[in-house]
Design a protein around this motif. Structure first.
Motif, PDB file in Angstrom:
ATOM      1  N   TYR A 170       2.733  11.013  54.808  1.00 18.67           N
ATOM      2  CA  TYR A 170       1.783  10.705  55.875  1.00 18.67           C
ATOM      3  C   TYR A 170       0.664   9.876  55.276  1.00 18.67           C
ATOM      4  CZ  TYR A 170       4.430  14.650  57.664  1.00 18.67           C
ATOM      5  OH  TYR A 170       5.451  15.481  58.044  1.00 18.67           O
ATOM      6  N   MET A 211      -0.487  10.404  51.707  1.00 13.06           N
ATOM      7  CA  MET A 211       0.017  11.722  51.330  1.00 13.06           C
ATOM      8  C   MET A 211       1.541  11.687  51.198  1.00 13.06           C
ATOM      9  SD  MET A 211       0.558  15.058  51.380  1.00 13.06           S
ATOM     10  CE  MET A 211       1.340  15.830  52.720  1.00 13.06           C
ATOM     11  N   ALA A 246      10.437  26.724  50.437  1.00  9.04           N
ATOM     12  CA  ALA A 246       9.359  27.530  51.012  1.00  9.04           C
ATOM     13  C   ALA A 246       8.580  26.709  52.028  1.00  9.04           C
ATOM     14  CB  ALA A 246       8.433  28.015  49.915  1.00  9.04           C
ATOM     15  N   ASN A 247       7.627  27.344  52.666  1.00 12.32           N
ATOM     16  CA  ASN A 247       6.749  26.663  53.607  1.00 12.32           C
ATOM     17  C   ASN A 247       6.028  25.508  52.938  1.00 12.32           C
ATOM     18  OD1 ASN A 247       6.346  27.036  56.326  1.00 12.32           O
ATOM     19  ND2 ASN A 247       5.543  29.106  56.032  1.00 12.32           N
ATOM     20  N   GLY A 248       6.032  24.365  53.567  1.00  7.90           N
ATOM     21  CA  GLY A 248       5.306  23.227  53.024  1.00  7.90           C
ATOM     22  C   GLY A 248       6.076  22.456  51.969  1.00  7.90           C
ATOM     23  N   ALA A 249       7.347  22.808  51.780  1.00 11.90           N
ATOM     24  CA  ALA A 249       8.139  22.148  50.742  1.00 11.90           C
ATOM     25  C   ALA A 249       8.503  20.719  51.129  1.00 11.90           C
ATOM     26  CB  ALA A 249       9.405  22.948  50.470  1.00 11.90           C
ATOM     27  N   GLY A 250       8.503  20.432  52.426  1.00  9.98           N
ATOM     28  CA  GLY A 250       8.833  19.074  52.870  1.00  9.98           C
ATOM     29  C   GLY A 250      10.120  18.991  53.674  1.00  9.98           C
ATOM     30  N   LYS A 251      10.632  20.132  54.102  1.00 17.06           N
ATOM     31  CA  LYS A 251      11.893  20.140  54.859  1.00 17.06           C
ATOM     32  C   LYS A 251      11.728  19.434  56.212  1.00 17.06           C
ATOM     33  CE  LYS A 251      11.963  24.611  54.964  1.00 17.06           C
ATOM     34  NZ  LYS A 251      10.682  25.040  54.419  1.00 17.06           N
ATOM     35  N   SER A 252      10.693  19.848  56.958  1.00 14.82           N
ATOM     36  CA  SER A 252      10.480  19.244  58.272  1.00 14.82           C
ATOM     37  C   SER A 252      10.178  17.755  58.151  1.00 14.82           C
ATOM     38  CB  SER A 252       9.335  19.936  59.008  1.00 14.82           C
ATOM     39  OG  SER A 252       9.654  21.287  59.238  1.00 14.82           O
ATOM     40  N   SER A 253       9.399  17.406  57.143  1.00 13.55           N
ATOM     41  CA  SER A 253       9.081  15.984  56.945  1.00 13.55           C
ATOM     42  C   SER A 253      10.363  15.187  56.748  1.00 13.55           C
ATOM     43  CB  SER A 253       8.156  15.810  55.743  1.00 13.55           C
ATOM     44  OG  SER A 253       6.977  16.572  55.920  1.00 13.55           O
ATOM     45  N   VAL A 266       0.794  20.480  47.233  1.00 12.31           N
ATOM     46  CA  VAL A 266       0.882  19.148  47.788  1.00 12.31           C
ATOM     47  C   VAL A 266       0.939  18.132  46.671  1.00 12.31           C
ATOM     48  CG1 VAL A 266      -0.380  17.434  49.116  1.00 12.31           C
ATOM     49  CG2 VAL A 266      -0.340  19.821  49.872  1.00 12.31           C
TER      50      VAL A 266
HETATM   51  N1  LIG Z   1       1.492  15.528  60.428  1.00 10.53           N
HETATM   52  C1  LIG Z   1       1.173  15.721  59.137  1.00 10.53           C
HETATM   53  N2  LIG Z   1       0.149  15.035  58.581  1.00 10.53           N
HETATM   54  C2  LIG Z   1      -0.171  15.213  57.284  1.00 10.53           C
HETATM   55  N3  LIG Z   1       0.477  16.042  56.447  1.00 10.53           N
HETATM   56  C3  LIG Z   1       1.505  16.754  56.947  1.00 10.53           C
HETATM   57  C4  LIG Z   1       1.905  16.642  58.307  1.00 10.53           C
HETATM   58  N4  LIG Z   1       2.966  17.468  58.519  1.00 10.53           N
HETATM   59  C5  LIG Z   1       3.192  18.080  57.341  1.00 10.53           C
HETATM   60  N5  LIG Z   1       2.326  17.662  56.389  1.00 10.53           N
HETATM   61  C6  LIG Z   1       2.300  18.088  54.984  1.00 10.53           C
HETATM   62  O1  LIG Z   1       3.522  17.718  54.393  1.00 10.53           O
HETATM   63  C7  LIG Z   1       3.961  18.739  53.496  1.00 10.53           C
HETATM   64  C8  LIG Z   1       5.362  19.163  53.893  1.00 10.53           C
HETATM   65  O2  LIG Z   1       5.305  19.811  55.146  1.00 10.53           O
HETATM   66  P1  LIG Z   1       6.618  20.156  55.967  1.00 10.53           P
HETATM   67  O3  LIG Z   1       7.540  19.029  55.866  1.00 10.53           O
HETATM   68  O4  LIG Z   1       6.191  20.588  57.308  1.00 10.53           O
HETATM   69  O5  LIG Z   1       7.173  21.411  55.141  1.00 10.53           O
HETATM   70  P2  LIG Z   1       8.240  22.492  55.560  1.00 10.53           P
HETATM   71  O6  LIG Z   1       8.915  22.057  56.812  1.00 10.53           O
HETATM   72  O7  LIG Z   1       9.158  22.564  54.393  1.00 10.53           O
HETATM   73  O8  LIG Z   1       7.499  23.773  55.744  1.00 10.53           O
HETATM   74  C9  LIG Z   1       2.954  19.850  53.596  1.00 10.53           C
HETATM   75  O9  LIG Z   1       2.082  19.745  52.500  1.00 10.53           O
HETATM   76  C10 LIG Z   1       2.218  19.583  54.862  1.00 10.53           C
HETATM   77  O10 LIG Z   1       0.884  20.018  54.752  1.00 10.53           O
END
Ligand SMILES: Nc1ncnc2c1ncn2[C@@H]1O[C@H](COP(=O)(O)OP(=O)(O)O)[C@@H](O)[C@H]1O
Ligand SMILES: [Mg+2]
Lengths: 242, 286
Positions: A11, A14, A35-42, A237
């Motif tokens: 992002y 970031m 784990a949470n915040g690992a970057g899976k959703s991204s 991060v």
């Molecule tokens: N819309 C966003 N803007 C900025 N940073 C983001 C956003 N969405 C997620 N992040 C950051 O990207 C990193 C990965 O998040 P995410 O992909 O949601 O992880 P996961 O799905 O594995 O829990 C995290 O550090 C999160 O804070």
């Protein structure tokens, strides 16, 4: 079907995911754990075109799709079941499905809806109910059904079982397994490592945006260091200047 | 009989408020913008309806023409005033909108003169009598016109592909866009329909009072803003009910406390009272 090569996304300045290698073949499931915040959703949202790619390539069906719009990716056959489902909550179940098949302009949507309802009969009983009034499990079924409406070849699923009751989870996994048998490529993000390992063919583990383990599900089931990596994670991060 | 007549008067005003407020709540639902300049389009509708009717002698012809023109101008307002600042914080659009509204009022003053204009032959003034209640044709036209227009809109939103796409876009624009819905087209359509309805509302009020003037949008703009808050911002059904409720409260209020407060003061007193009790509006969205 899908291959990520030196894939990085994030992002703005970031960086959320760095140098990921990942592959999903037709008729198979790749589980993406972490784990949470690992970057899976991204990762999932970047493949779908909603998050900025920072480097590397996304090969889908033999072509690099990194430059395509989210809509073009749906039309090309990439279905998305996003985290939190993101249904159109004021629309009915049927209307959600209609929107799901919106890019298949000119094709009759009725047969596709019939097929989705055959997969999830519960949705058939709720066809004219607002999506926002469904139970969590029904919403997840609808989110999958909506993604199936565009007749995808690759399905991206974020947090399939999160917050659902065991019986519903079984139903969802049953449907996923069925789709796999029919030849679909599925990228599955799961919090529940155990569940994912039961259905997956390949497994990749992320920690703070980096790939820390990759292999077959069979290897993963016998590999305790993989499980440890998965559980011992702390969200952090990776920041980088652009 | 007095109560029946008051109720009818209230519903007539309520219909007119609904015609303005629906467009406002639609814009809010889609863009999270308080579109104050909407009342300027309402006033423009009044002017165009009156001028075209005076020129052509036919209200039936001028009404759709004026509505169409106002609808198009609504699209231009979106393109020039809102689209360039969509990624700014919401107050930026609000300030732009207020500025545009003031500019429109001044333009009306410059172009059409500072004093009011009237119909050369005021249309729809025939009287009807239904078991003791006397109504003007314009009263009936307002009720029938609003109900059928808003009813058709509701039907289209529910039963057409475009209507479904529109509502999906209001719920989640990013997801809707990814499924192939053109979010931009939805926005233009939204501004066209909302503005056209407001324009017709402006024609209605010009017929009721046989008057259009540069400041005619002022009071309706505040009232419509209050109505959409009352209706639960972005909630179309709630906005319709809130419009009717406000019209009726005003009508009864003018009879019972009209000696102390005028119509608009009663309306705002009521709105303040309700919002003190339910700040999220009567029908807040879930
Ligand atoms: N819309 C966003 N803007 C900025 N940073 C983001 C956003 N969405 C997620 N992040 C950051 O990207 C990193 C990965 O998040 P995410 O992909 O949601 O992880 P996961 O799905 O594995 O829990 C995290 O550090 C999160 O804070
Ligand atoms: Mg996530």
């Amino acid at each position: 079907m899908l291959r990520l090569d030196g894939f990085s996304c994030g992002y703005g300045p970031m960086r959320a995911v760095d140098q990921l290698q990942l592959q999903v073949s037709s008729g198979s499931i790749t589980a993406l754990l972490g784990a949470n915040g690992a970057g899976k959703s991204s990762t999932i949202m970047c493949i779908a075109g909603h998050v900025e790619i920072h480097g590397g390539s996304i090969f889908y069906d033999g072509a690099d799709i990194a430059g395509l719009s989210p809509m073009a990716r749906v039309a090309a056959g990439i279905g998305l079941v996003p985290e939190g489902r993101r249904l159109f909550s004021s629309l009915t179940v049927r209307e959600n499905l209609v929107v799901g098949g919106y890019c298949r302009l000119g094709e009759a949507t009725a047969p596709t809806i019939e097929r989705v309802l055959a997969t999830f009969p519960r949705l058939g009983e709720r066809l004219h109910q607002r999506a926002g009034s469904l139970s969590g499990g029904e919403q997840q079924m609808l989110a999958i059904g909506r993604a199936l409406m565009s007749q995808p070849k690759l399905l991206l699923i974020d947090e399939l079982s999160l917050g659902l009751m065991p019986k519903i989870i079984d139903a969802c996994y049953g449907a996923i397994d069925d789709l796999k048998t029919k030849g679909m490529a599925i990228l599955l993000v799961e919090q529940s490592t155990q569940r994912a390992l039961e259905v997956a063919d390949m497994v990749t583990v992320l920690e703070s945006g980096r790939q820390v383990w990759t292999g077959t599900a069979r290897q993963a089931r016998h590999s305790t260091d993989m499980i440890d990596a998965c559980l011992g994670l702390k969200p952090k991060v990776i920041e980088r200047g652009k | 009989m007095l109560y029946v007549e008051l109720l009818i008067q209230g519903l007539i005003y309520g219909c007119m408020y609904a015609m303005i407020a629906v467009g406002l709540t639609l814009v809010y639902g889609l863009l999270r913008i308080l579109h104050v300049a909407h009342a300027g389009l309402f006033a423009l509708g009044g002017y165009l309806g009156l001028l075209l009717t005076n020129a052509t002698g036919s209200l039936l012809l001028s009404m759709p023409l004026a509505a169409g023109l106002v609808g198009l101008l609504g699209m231009v307002v979106y393109r020039l005033c809102y689209q360039p600042i969509l990624d700014r914080p919401p107050y930026v659009a609000l300030i732009a909108s207020i500025g545009l509204f003031i500019a429109m009022e001044e333009l009306f003053r410059l172009i059409f003169g500072p004093y009011g204009l009237t119909y050369t032959h005021a249309p729809l003034q025939q009287l009807f009598r239904f078991s003791g209640v006397t109504l003007r044709a314009v009263d009936l036209a307002i009720v029938v016109g609003s109900v059928s227009l808003l009813g058709s809109l509701a039907w289209l939103a529910k039963n057409t592909r475009t209507g479904i796409a529109w509502r999906a876009t209001v719920d989640d624009p990013q997801m809707a866009g990814s499924f192939g819905i053109s979010v931009l087209k939805v926005r233009y359509l939204n501004f066209f329909i909302g503005s056209a309805l407001a324009g017709i509302g402006g024609i209605f009020i010009s017929l009721l009072s046989n008057l259009v003037e540069p400041t005619m949008g002022g009071v309706p703009s505040y009232k419509a803003l209050a109505i959409i808050v009352l209706g639960g911002l972005g909630n179309v059904g709630g906005t319709l009910i809130a419009s009717l409720v406000l019209g009726v409260v005003e009508a009864f209020g003018t009879i019972f406390i009209g000696d102390y407060l005028d119509r608009d003061a009663i309306a705002f007193g009521f709105l303040i009272l309700v919002l003190m009790i339910r700040p999220q509006g009567l029908f807040a969205r879930s």
